[in-house]
Design an enzyme around this catalytic site. Structure first.
Site, PDB file in Angstrom:
ATOM      1  N   ASP A   1      28.936  -2.079   3.859  1.00  0.00           N
ATOM      2  CA  ASP A   1      28.042  -1.344   3.185  1.00  0.00           C
ATOM      3  C   ASP A   1      28.830  -0.265   2.414  1.00  0.00           C
ATOM      4  OD1 ASP A   1      28.575   0.134   5.388  1.00  0.00           O
ATOM      5  OD2 ASP A   1      26.617   0.932   5.697  1.00  0.00           O
TER       6      ASP A   1
ATOM      7  N   GLU B   1      36.891   5.715  16.309  1.00  0.00           N
ATOM      8  CA  GLU B   1      38.319   5.750  15.352  1.00  0.00           C
ATOM      9  C   GLU B   1      39.163   6.583  16.256  1.00  0.00           C
ATOM     10  OE1 GLU B   1      34.978   6.838  14.624  1.00  0.00           O
ATOM     11  OE2 GLU B   1      34.684   5.765  12.420  1.00  0.00           O
TER      12      GLU B   1
HETATM   13  C1  UGA Z   1      29.452   4.706  10.827  1.00  0.00           C
HETATM   14  C2  UGA Z   1      30.998   4.097  10.668  1.00  0.00           C
HETATM   15  O1  UGA Z   1      31.277   4.274   9.158  1.00  0.00           O
HETATM   16  C3  UGA Z   1      31.236   2.888  11.260  1.00  0.00           C
HETATM   17  O2  UGA Z   1      32.586   2.323  10.818  1.00  0.00           O
HETATM   18  C4  UGA Z   1      30.762   2.975  12.826  1.00  0.00           C
HETATM   19  O3  UGA Z   1      31.125   1.730  13.143  1.00  0.00           O
HETATM   20  C5  UGA Z   1      29.496   3.089  13.066  1.00  0.00           C
HETATM   21  O4  UGA Z   1      29.051   4.651  12.260  1.00  0.00           O
HETATM   22  C6  UGA Z   1      28.954   3.418  14.323  1.00  0.00           C
HETATM   23  O5  UGA Z   1      28.182   4.465  14.793  1.00  0.00           O
HETATM   24  O6  UGA Z   1      29.614   2.509  15.127  1.00  0.00           O
HETATM   25  P1  UGA Z   1      27.395   3.591   9.811  1.00  0.00           P
HETATM   26  O7  UGA Z   1      26.954   3.455   8.148  1.00  0.00           O
HETATM   27  O8  UGA Z   1      26.494   4.474  10.511  1.00  0.00           O
HETATM   28  O9  UGA Z   1      28.570   3.808  10.073  1.00  0.00           O
HETATM   29  O10 UGA Z   1      27.097   2.175  10.371  1.00  0.00           O
HETATM   30  P2  UGA Z   1      26.911   0.659   9.702  1.00  0.00           P
HETATM   31  O11 UGA Z   1      27.507   0.634   8.531  1.00  0.00           O
HETATM   32  O12 UGA Z   1      25.508   0.495   9.946  1.00  0.00           O
HETATM   33  O13 UGA Z   1      27.716  -0.283  10.696  1.00  0.00           O
HETATM   34  C7  UGA Z   1      29.178  -0.505  10.747  1.00  0.00           C
HETATM   35  C8  UGA Z   1      29.701  -1.926  10.287  1.00  0.00           C
HETATM   36  O14 UGA Z   1      29.058  -2.734  11.383  1.00  0.00           O
HETATM   37  C9  UGA Z   1      28.957  -2.399   9.125  1.00  0.00           C
HETATM   38  O15 UGA Z   1      29.843  -3.461   8.487  1.00  0.00           O
HETATM   39  C10 UGA Z   1      27.837  -3.457   9.684  1.00  0.00           C
HETATM   40  O16 UGA Z   1      27.436  -4.518   8.827  1.00  0.00           O
HETATM   41  C11 UGA Z   1      28.214  -3.695  11.293  1.00  0.00           C
HETATM   42  N1  UGA Z   1      27.167  -3.949  12.058  1.00  0.00           N
HETATM   43  C12 UGA Z   1      26.174  -3.067  12.211  1.00  0.00           C
HETATM   44  C13 UGA Z   1      27.118  -5.047  12.793  1.00  0.00           C
HETATM   45  O17 UGA Z   1      27.851  -6.010  12.851  1.00  0.00           O
HETATM   46  N2  UGA Z   1      26.149  -5.189  13.765  1.00  0.00           N
HETATM   47  C14 UGA Z   1      25.033  -4.118  13.922  1.00  0.00           C
HETATM   48  O18 UGA Z   1      24.171  -4.196  14.835  1.00  0.00           O
HETATM   49  C15 UGA Z   1      25.188  -3.022  13.185  1.00  0.00           C
HETATM   50 MN    MN Z   2      27.997   2.041   6.799  1.00  0.00          MN
END
Ligand code: UGA
Ligand code: MN
Length: 244
Positions: free
Chosen positions: A108, A194
């Protein structure tokens, strides 16, 4: 060096739109290998078809997040990033490390092309600012005399590496010479993934500041709004099946 981008991704209404934006960026980057890791029990048709037509070198992996970890407040994509790391290590186990740089590209975020030029010269671990994150317009490493000496952040300033996943890259050499370095769930608090990972492979003193001594924002932690599907039909469905 080849840039390896590890992208965790999961099925949801905006998934194909996110992957399309990402592919449109990555396609313009020379020598980029996209490692797309689905959070799923199997590779999906949608992502398989998408990648086949994406027009860039890619590897399609999958691993499901255990149900107990799918809860608000818990770290996301731990298993998927580790699957990407395992694939990289496996692929390079028999040869002397080819020049390579790895970074973690959530599906995203928004990436400028300049970011890739910056990260390509990573020797061990490089860092740069990230926009729209941590409750501020940006977070960034504070640099003095070419070294990281602290962090500009408004969120959990006690983090050893106060940096988002989008704010660093690691050379393939470092990944291969630290074969046990992985993302951890046990003991990982929110926002600590991280730091817990970087602690295993580097020190703050060793970090290489990019983006003009960490004064330029070249990546944004954008988050896509949840779509409104309130008017999806329950009956009188569309007459053809459309992939969105
Ligand atoms: C923040 C950080 O930018 C992420 O790198 C981190 O993994 C995340 O917090 C966290 O809490 O672990 P955020 O925008 O809140 O990011 O998280 P998302 O963008 O919703 O998810 C991070 C990545 O994991 C995305 O590429 C998303 O597609 C993937 N994801 C998310 C999954 O593969 N499975 C899930 O159930 C949710
Ligand atoms: Mn994100």
């Amino acid at each position: 060096p080849t840039i390896y981008a590890i992208t965790p991704t999961y099925s949801r209404p905006v998934q194909k739109a996110e992957l399309t934006r990402l592919a449109n960026t990555f396609r313009q980057v020379a020598q980029l290998h996209w490692i797309l890791v689905e959070d799923a029990a199997a590779r999906s048709e949608l992502v398989s078809r998408f990648l086949a037509r994406a027009g860039l070198p890619s590897t399609h992996l999958h691993v499901p997040t255990p149900r107990r970890y799918k809860r608000p407040g818990l770290p996301r994509a731990t298993e998927q990033r580790n699957a990407g790391l395992a694939w990289l290590r496996q692929r390079h186990q028999h040869q002397r490390a080819q020049p390579g740089v790895l970074f973690f590209a959530d599906d995203d975020n928004t990436y400028s092309l300049e970011l890739f030029q910056e990260m390509r010269t990573t020797r061990k671990v490089s860092v740069w600012p990230v926009g729209l994150v941590g409750g501020r317009r940006y977070e960034r490493p504070l640099v003095e005399n070419g070294k990281v000496v602290g962090w500009y952040t408004g969120w959990r300033a006690d983090r050893p590496f106060a940096i988002d996943m989008a704010g660093f890259a690691v050379s393939l050499q470092v990944i291969l010479s630290n074969p046990k370095a992985v993302f951890k769930r046990r003991g990982s608090q929110p926002g600590m993934q991280e730091s817990d990972f970087l602690k295993q492979i580097t020190t703050v003193e060793e970090l290489e500041p990019k983006a003009n001594n960490c004064t330029k924002v070249l990546v944004w932690h954008t988050r896509t709004e949840k779509v409104n599907l309130a008017n999806e039909p329950k009956y009188h469905l569309d007459t053809v099946k459309i992939e969105v």
